[in-house]
Design a protein around this motif. Structure first.
Motif, PDB file in Angstrom:
ATOM      1  N   UNK A 255       0.840  -1.206   0.000  1.00 40.93           N
ATOM      2  CA  UNK A 255       0.000   0.000   0.000  1.00 40.93           C
ATOM      3  C   UNK A 255       0.873   1.254   0.000  1.00 40.93           C
ATOM      4  N   UNK A 256       1.998   1.212   0.713  1.00 40.61           N
ATOM      5  CA  UNK A 256       2.837   2.404   0.846  1.00 40.61           C
ATOM      6  C   UNK A 256       3.390   2.847  -0.510  1.00 40.61           C
ATOM      7  N   UNK A 257       3.842   1.880  -1.332  1.00 42.81           N
ATOM      8  CA  UNK A 257       4.392   2.244  -2.641  1.00 42.81           C
ATOM      9  C   UNK A 257       3.306   2.212  -3.714  1.00 42.81           C
ATOM     10  N   UNK A 258       2.058   1.985  -3.278  1.00 42.31           N
ATOM     11  CA  UNK A 258       0.905   1.952  -4.184  1.00 42.31           C
ATOM     12  C   UNK A 258       1.053   0.874  -5.243  1.00 42.31           C
ATOM     13  N   UNK A 259       1.617  -0.255  -4.857  1.00 45.31           N
ATOM     14  CA  UNK A 259       1.805  -1.336  -5.824  1.00 45.31           C
ATOM     15  C   UNK A 259       0.793  -2.447  -5.591  1.00 45.31           C
ATOM     16  N   UNK A 260       0.054  -2.810  -6.648  1.00 41.51           N
ATOM     17  CA  UNK A 260      -0.930  -3.879  -6.529  1.00 41.51           C
ATOM     18  C   UNK A 260      -2.273  -3.388  -6.011  1.00 41.51           C
ATOM     19  N   UNK A 261      -2.352  -2.092  -5.674  1.00 37.27           N
ATOM     20  CA  UNK A 261      -3.593  -1.575  -5.082  1.00 37.27           C
ATOM     21  C   UNK A 261      -4.682  -1.421  -6.145  1.00 37.27           C
ATOM     22  N   UNK A 262      -4.286  -0.904  -7.314  1.00 38.42           N
ATOM     23  CA  UNK A 262      -5.283  -0.705  -8.373  1.00 38.42           C
ATOM     24  C   UNK A 262      -5.828  -2.047  -8.872  1.00 38.42           C
ATOM     25  N   UNK A 263      -4.917  -3.020  -9.055  1.00 37.10           N
ATOM     26  CA  UNK A 263      -5.337  -4.365  -9.471  1.00 37.10           C
ATOM     27  C   UNK A 263      -6.305  -4.938  -8.443  1.00 37.10           C
ATOM     28  N   UNK A 264      -5.970  -4.736  -7.168  1.00 33.61           N
ATOM     29  CA  UNK A 264      -6.848  -5.225  -6.100  1.00 33.61           C
ATOM     30  C   UNK A 264      -8.225  -4.566  -6.199  1.00 33.61           C
ATOM     31  N   UNK A 265      -8.248  -3.232  -6.322  1.00 33.86           N
ATOM     32  CA  UNK A 265      -9.515  -2.492  -6.339  1.00 33.86           C
ATOM     33  C   UNK A 265     -10.402  -2.953  -7.500  1.00 33.86           C
ATOM     34  N   UNK A 266      -9.789  -3.077  -8.681  1.00 29.51           N
ATOM     35  CA  UNK A 266     -10.585  -3.454  -9.857  1.00 29.51           C
ATOM     36  C   UNK A 266     -11.160  -4.869  -9.719  1.00 29.51           C
ATOM     37  N   UNK A 267     -10.357  -5.788  -9.187  1.00 29.93           N
ATOM     38  CA  UNK A 267     -10.832  -7.168  -9.031  1.00 29.93           C
ATOM     39  C   UNK A 267     -11.867  -7.247  -7.909  1.00 29.93           C
ATOM     40  N   UNK A 268     -11.600  -6.500  -6.830  1.00 29.10           N
ATOM     41  CA  UNK A 268     -12.544  -6.466  -5.705  1.00 29.10           C
ATOM     42  C   UNK A 268     -13.931  -6.027  -6.195  1.00 29.10           C
ATOM     43  N   UNK A 269     -13.971  -4.951  -7.002  1.00 29.97           N
ATOM     44  CA  UNK A 269     -15.259  -4.410  -7.463  1.00 29.97           C
ATOM     45  C   UNK A 269     -16.016  -5.418  -8.326  1.00 29.97           C
ATOM     46  N   UNK A 270     -15.270  -6.298  -8.963  1.00 26.14           N
ATOM     47  CA  UNK A 270     -15.912  -7.304  -9.809  1.00 26.14           C
ATOM     48  C   UNK A 270     -16.630  -8.365  -8.973  1.00 26.14           C
ATOM     49  N   UNK A 271     -16.056  -8.716  -7.815  1.00 25.09           N
ATOM     50  CA  UNK A 271     -16.595  -9.838  -7.034  1.00 25.09           C
ATOM     51  C   UNK A 271     -17.310  -9.437  -5.745  1.00 25.09           C
TER      52      UNK A 271
END
Length: 522
Positions: A255-271
């Motif tokens: 979260x600190x380097x903002x890595x993997x957060x966008x991928x997480x958000x987009x996949x989260x919203x799908x499921x």
């Protein structure tokens, strides 16, 4: 109606649960950044820079760098309207957090890759499990050295008893962190590379095509082996099991380097689920039904220090809210007009004209509402299930330092008790005030707020941990009160004993079998 239905189905309302320092506030900030709600994310550790996290608004939070009160933030992303309910991450957090979990449709659990599952996470996880809500797991801080990912997955299953499905997998860790192998999107997301090189597509065999530099690294080969192991021996992906809370999708990132957060958000919203039905005494309320209904899960005093205000937070469970509408308060049967309504991004508020099922609404409260209240429109009465009352573990005696300031002392105590972070008791004869809380921090927050918001210095004297047990029926033999079983009454006048320890409780029940004791949590 089509417009209303689409509005409701676009809502995603969740809370983030974690142990202190796992990165909850940082992740919240980064999500708000993607939603365009804030321009630059401040971290909690921002004491020197004076840049504080958006979700921490109370003075004591800024001083200590922790989230104490649950605030709510709303933003839009990819056609979805997202409501994040912030839950205090501190180990001494209160019932406030537990109740917040009653107002969400899913939860995001953050785990520190170095520390694994910690005590606080277990407590909060149990509440989510009890309600059967879907849980999404984000394993954080991969930019630092942590524990082997397979070990972390094993811990999820052993300690929390939930099966997991890794949506992506880390390639290396700490100084040697290269990125994540995204099983779900079939690509590799590289860490700290130019934007154009961020994603590498995978071929049919699940490997990178061509001559990408990452293929030369032994860590890439190791990740491929682990992925093969997961494909063969791991759990199968199941949307249905995610929805009923028995399988958690796991995401790795930082979260600190903002890595993997966008991928997480987009996949989260799908499921993640849209607003779910809520139980009432008559049955389940459909979020798509037209009758407006909701319940109060939190009351917060003095969100604006310039005005002595109180806000009742309401989870809308069905129908549409329109400013100025008339509703009935189920507890009293009285009708009211909802004219002063607000929504939040921490302490930035905007007046809300309309909101739908799944949204969280703040209503200005002059003392009308209590935690757990149901409000509804129309003639058909609605009464949602009672919210859980948690039994305090720690107790203190409290009095006003200055006898001349009794008025502000009483006002402050009554308002803060109505917020539900602390519970108030009175000794049977002398009517001395005793406060109970789930953790020590609640008393510190209470003392701080009494002084700063109600101008009342208090004297707090610890009486240690006690086991509270209520008494069935209202008649009680006052002579049974002793230092080991102190007789007090709660704020509704019901009698209970505060037992010194398990031994005192057992001794009492053996000696007085005719007295029926109970714990409201059981």
């Amino acid at each position: 109606m089509a417009g209303f239905k689409d509005e409701v189905l676009s809502r995603r309302t969740f809370a983030i649960i974690s142990h202190p320092d796992a990165g909850k506030t940082t992740l919240t900030e980064k999500l708000l950044l993607f939603g365009g709600a804030i321009r630059a994310a401040g971290t909690v550790k921002g004491k020197k820079t004076g840049k504080f996290a958006t979700s921490d608004w109370m003075e004591i939070e800024k001083q200590r760098g922790i989230s104490v009160t649950s605030s709510v933030m709303q933003f839009e992303y990819a056609g979805k309207r997202i409501n994040i309910l912030d839950t205090p991450g501190h180990q001494d957090f209160s019932e406030d957090t537990y109740r917040t979990l009653m107002a969400v449709d899913s939860a995001v659990m953050i785990i520190d890759a170095a520390k694994g599952i910690e005590a606080q996470t277990i407590k909060l996880f149990k509440v989510c499990r009890m309600r059967g809500i879907p849980i999404f797991t984000f394993i954080n801080k991969l930019d630092r050295q942590g524990r082997p990912p397979l070990e972390l997955l094993a811990e999820l299953e052993e300690i929390l008893g939930i099966e997991s499905y890794p949506m992506n997998w880390p390639i290396g860790m700490g100084k040697e962190f290269l990125g994540i192998y995204d099983r779900y999107h079939r690509r590799i997301e590289q860490f700290r590379v130019e934007e154009g090189d961020r994603f590498l597509a995978l071929n049919e065999a699940g490997e990178v095509e061509g001559d990408a530099p990452i293929k030369e690294n032994a860590l890439y080969g190791q990740a491929l082996e682990e992925i093969m192991l997961l494909d063969e021996a791991g759990n199968e992906f199941s949307e249905e099991r995610i929805a009923n809370g028995t399988l958690t999708p796991v995401f790795f990132g930082s979260a600190l380097t903002n890595f993997g957060v966008q991928t997480f958000l987009e996949t989260y919203l799908q499921f993640a689920p849209p607003p779910q039905g809520r139980k009432t005494e008559e049955g389940v309320v459909d979020p798509l039904s037209e009758q407006f209904s909701g319940f109060v899960f939190k009351i917060q005093a003095n969100m604006n220090p310039a005005h002595r205000d109180r806000i009742a937070f309401i989870r809308i469970c069905s129908g549409k809210f329109e400013r100025g509408m008339s509703v009935t308060l189920a507890r009293t049967g009285k009708q009211m007009k909802l004219s002063q309504s607000t929504q939040f991004l921490a302490d930035d508020r905007s007046t809300v004209e309309e909101a739908v099922s799944g949204d969280i609404l703040g209503l200005y409260d002059t003392g009308t509402y209590q935690i757990g209240d149901t409000i509804y429109s129309g003639k058909q009465p609605v009464q949602f299930e009672k919210l859980p009352q948690f039994t305090p573990e720690l107790f203190v005696k409290v009095s006003a330092k200055n006898v001349m300031k009794q008025k502000s002392f009483h006002k402050g105590i009554n308002q803060l008790v109505q917020e539900g972070a602390i519970q108030l008791y009175r000794t049977w004869h002398t009517e001395d005030y005793i406060l109970g809380a789930v953790g020590q921090l609640q008393f510190e927050v209470f003392e701080h707020r009494m002084k700063n918001e109600y101008n009342s210095d208090v004297v707090i004297e610890s009486i240690g941990s006690k086991i509270p047990r209520w008494i069935e029926g209202d008649t009680v033999d006052e002579s049974l009160s002793s230092s080991r079983s102190l007789l007090v009454k709660d704020r509704f006048g019901k009698p209970l004993f505060l037992f010194e320890n398990d031994f005192a409780l057992r001794w009492f029940t053996d000696k007085h079998p005719g007295i029926k004791l109970y714990n409201p949590m059981e």
